[in-house]
Design a protein around this motif. Structure first.
Motif, PDB file in Angstrom:
ATOM      1  N   SER A   1       0.862  -1.172   0.000  1.00 34.59           N
ATOM      2  CA  SER A   1       0.000   0.000   0.000  1.00 34.59           C
ATOM      3  C   SER A   1       0.901   1.226   0.000  1.00 34.59           C
ATOM      4  N   PRO A   2       0.517   2.270  -0.727  1.00 30.81           N
ATOM      5  CA  PRO A   2       1.339   3.488  -0.725  1.00 30.81           C
ATOM      6  C   PRO A   2       1.508   4.082   0.673  1.00 30.81           C
ATOM      7  N   PHE A   3       0.624   3.699   1.599  1.00 27.47           N
ATOM      8  CA  PHE A   3       0.678   4.249   2.950  1.00 27.47           C
ATOM      9  C   PHE A   3       1.371   3.316   3.936  1.00 27.47           C
ATOM     10  N   ALA A   4       1.795   2.160   3.475  1.00 29.42           N
ATOM     11  CA  ALA A   4       2.500   1.215   4.349  1.00 29.42           C
ATOM     12  C   ALA A   4       3.878   1.775   4.694  1.00 29.42           C
ATOM     13  N   GLU A   5       4.325   1.469   5.880  1.00 32.37           N
ATOM     14  CA  GLU A   5       5.614   1.969   6.349  1.00 32.37           C
ATOM     15  C   GLU A   5       6.730   1.051   5.881  1.00 32.37           C
ATOM     16  N   LEU A   6       7.386   1.429   4.816  1.00 37.92           N
ATOM     17  CA  LEU A   6       8.525   0.685   4.277  1.00 37.92           C
ATOM     18  C   LEU A   6       9.821   1.160   4.919  1.00 37.92           C
ATOM     19  N   ALA A   7       9.977   2.460   5.070  1.00 36.66           N
ATOM     20  CA  ALA A   7      11.249   3.059   5.487  1.00 36.66           C
ATOM     21  C   ALA A   7      11.785   2.473   6.793  1.00 36.66           C
ATOM     22  N   ASP A   8      10.885   2.141   7.732  1.00 35.97           N
ATOM     23  CA  ASP A   8      11.338   1.588   9.007  1.00 35.97           C
ATOM     24  C   ASP A   8      12.069   0.259   8.847  1.00 35.97           C
ATOM     25  N   TYR A   9      11.767  -0.476   7.792  1.00 29.89           N
ATOM     26  CA  TYR A   9      12.341  -1.801   7.583  1.00 29.89           C
ATOM     27  C   TYR A   9      13.593  -1.791   6.705  1.00 29.89           C
ATOM     28  N   LEU A  10      13.882  -0.685   6.060  1.00 24.71           N
ATOM     29  CA  LEU A  10      14.992  -0.673   5.104  1.00 24.71           C
ATOM     30  C   LEU A  10      16.370  -0.867   5.729  1.00 24.71           C
ATOM     31  N   PRO A  11      16.666  -0.274   6.896  1.00 27.03           N
ATOM     32  CA  PRO A  11      17.980  -0.564   7.485  1.00 27.03           C
ATOM     33  C   PRO A  11      18.186  -2.060   7.773  1.00 27.03           C
ATOM     34  N   ALA A  12      17.168  -2.728   8.304  1.00 30.32           N
ATOM     35  CA  ALA A  12      17.291  -4.161   8.607  1.00 30.32           C
ATOM     36  C   ALA A  12      17.400  -4.988   7.330  1.00 30.32           C
ATOM     37  N   SER A  13      16.634  -4.633   6.307  1.00 30.28           N
ATOM     38  CA  SER A  13      16.691  -5.407   5.061  1.00 30.28           C
ATOM     39  C   SER A  13      18.045  -5.218   4.373  1.00 30.28           C
ATOM     40  N   THR A  14      18.548  -3.993   4.376  1.00 28.51           N
ATOM     41  CA  THR A  14      19.849  -3.715   3.763  1.00 28.51           C
ATOM     42  C   THR A  14      20.961  -4.448   4.513  1.00 28.51           C
ATOM     43  N   LEU A  15      20.892  -4.467   5.827  1.00 23.38           N
ATOM     44  CA  LEU A  15      21.890  -5.170   6.633  1.00 23.38           C
ATOM     45  C   LEU A  15      21.839  -6.676   6.357  1.00 23.38           C
TER      46      LEU A  15
ATOM     47  N   LEU B   1       9.099  -6.542 -14.407  1.00 19.78           N
ATOM     48  CA  LEU B   1       7.927  -6.498 -13.529  1.00 19.78           C
ATOM     49  C   LEU B   1       8.088  -5.518 -12.365  1.00 19.78           C
ATOM     50  N   ALA B   2       9.298  -5.079 -12.081  1.00 17.27           N
ATOM     51  CA  ALA B   2       9.536  -4.181 -10.943  1.00 17.27           C
ATOM     52  C   ALA B   2       8.704  -2.915 -11.094  1.00 17.27           C
ATOM     53  N   ASP B   3       7.888  -2.643 -10.081  1.00 18.18           N
ATOM     54  CA  ASP B   3       7.014  -1.468 -10.126  1.00 18.18           C
ATOM     55  C   ASP B   3       6.586  -1.076  -8.715  1.00 18.18           C
ATOM     56  N   PRO B   4       7.514  -0.487  -7.937  1.00 17.23           N
ATOM     57  CA  PRO B   4       7.158  -0.073  -6.581  1.00 17.23           C
ATOM     58  C   PRO B   4       6.000   0.920  -6.594  1.00 17.23           C
ATOM     59  N   ASN B   5       5.122   0.804  -5.611  1.00 18.66           N
ATOM     60  CA  ASN B   5       4.021   1.762  -5.544  1.00 18.66           C
ATOM     61  C   ASN B   5       4.569   3.151  -5.208  1.00 18.66           C
ATOM     62  N   PRO B   6       3.813   4.206  -5.510  1.00 17.83           N
ATOM     63  CA  PRO B   6       4.317   5.588  -5.336  1.00 17.83           C
ATOM     64  C   PRO B   6       4.768   5.911  -3.915  1.00 17.83           C
ATOM     65  N   GLY B   7       4.093   5.354  -2.924  1.00 22.53           N
ATOM     66  CA  GLY B   7       4.503   5.601  -1.539  1.00 22.53           C
ATOM     67  C   GLY B   7       5.862   5.001  -1.238  1.00 22.53           C
ATOM     68  N   PHE B   8       6.135   3.827  -1.800  1.00 26.82           N
ATOM     69  CA  PHE B   8       7.434   3.193  -1.596  1.00 26.82           C
ATOM     70  C   PHE B   8       8.532   3.979  -2.299  1.00 26.82           C
ATOM     71  N   VAL B   9       8.250   4.492  -3.480  1.00 27.92           N
ATOM     72  CA  VAL B   9       9.250   5.298  -4.197  1.00 27.92           C
ATOM     73  C   VAL B   9       9.598   6.529  -3.371  1.00 27.92           C
ATOM     74  N   MET B  10       8.584   7.153  -2.784  1.00 25.99           N
ATOM     75  CA  MET B  10       8.824   8.324  -1.942  1.00 25.99           C
ATOM     76  C   MET B  10       9.684   7.949  -0.726  1.00 25.99           C
ATOM     77  N   GLN B  11       9.392   6.794  -0.134  1.00 26.26           N
ATOM     78  CA  GLN B  11      10.170   6.363   1.032  1.00 26.26           C
ATOM     79  C   GLN B  11      11.592   5.953   0.661  1.00 26.26           C
ATOM     80  N   LEU B  12      11.791   5.477  -0.543  1.00 21.95           N
ATOM     81  CA  LEU B  12      13.166   5.208  -0.998  1.00 21.95           C
ATOM     82  C   LEU B  12      13.958   6.511  -1.058  1.00 21.95           C
ATOM     83  N   GLY B  13      13.303   7.598  -1.460  1.00 24.08           N
ATOM     84  CA  GLY B  13      13.945   8.918  -1.451  1.00 24.08           C
ATOM     85  C   GLY B  13      14.321   9.339  -0.045  1.00 24.08           C
ATOM     86  N   GLU B  14      13.423   9.099   0.902  1.00 23.59           N
ATOM     87  CA  GLU B  14      13.719   9.423   2.311  1.00 23.59           C
ATOM     88  C   GLU B  14      14.902   8.593   2.804  1.00 23.59           C
ATOM     89  N   TYR B  15      14.924   7.337   2.433  1.00 21.10           N
ATOM     90  CA  TYR B  15      16.016   6.445   2.839  1.00 21.10           C
ATOM     91  C   TYR B  15      17.342   6.929   2.255  1.00 21.10           C
TER      92      TYR B  15
END
Length: 179
Positions: A90-104, A157-171
């Motif tokens: 969902s564009p409103f799902a919190e992705l950014a909180d999980y990115l440090p753990a996934s990257t690690l 097939l890669a097509d992140p939803n707009p909310g995830f793209v925005m959170q990738l920018g924040e990351y």
């Protein structure tokens, strides 16, 4: 290729070893498309591939990052390291909180030359590609646009939803502040 790409350290979609589909591509009946190797030893797929022991064995998968809620039925008889991120698509799902753990998780796994990592979500479209893009942003210092363009060059097939793209920018901005 944008000048900020580090062509010595980063793979290039133009390099011969990365053109076209991976030799010996799998035909997975329960998956929309077989797993795709984005970088050496790093694959994207959907849930069907992640739960298919034949696919995991054929690719030599040692680590699985599941970017989805719900139960993932990995084969019980396979010694797999796993990280599951309870992400909604969902564009409103919190992705950014999980990115440090996934990257690690991805960085640690890929330090081992014998490791082979599968990143998946339900359909292999938005959540998994977002997590792989975040890894590329952290590893190579790429912008979200560069990372997404690279992933799409390997995996249409890669097509992140707009909310995830925005959170990738924040990351990406948060990583710049710490460098």
């Amino acid at each position: 290729m944008p000048p900020s790409f580090n062509t010595l350290a980063a793979p290039s979609p133009a390099s011969p070893s990365w053109r076209g589909s991976h030799p010996g591509a799998l035909s997975v009946a329960s998956s929309a498309q077989p797993p795709t190797e984005i970088l050496p030893h790093l694959f994207i797929a959907d849930l069907g591939a992640a739960e298919n022991p034949k696919v995991l064995i054929q690719l030599g998968i040692t680590h699985v990052l599941s970017a989805m809620c719900g139960r993932v039925l990995l084969p019980a008889n396979m010694p797999l390291a796993q990280l599951q991120l309870p992400l909604q698509d969902s564009p409103f799902a919190e992705l950014a909180d999980y990115l440090p753990a996934s990257t690690l998780f991805l960085s640690d796994a890929l330090r081992d030359p014998k490791a082979r990592v599968l990143v998946h979500c339900a359909q292999g479209i938005s959540r998994s590609s977002s997590v792989v893009c975040a890894y590329l942003i952290a590893k190579y210092g790429w912008s979200p646009e560069q990372a997404l363009r690279f992933v799409k060059s390997k995996y249409a097939l890669a097509d992140p939803n707009p909310g995830f793209v925005m959170q990738l920018g924040e990351y990406a901005r948060s990583l710049e502040r710490t460098r």
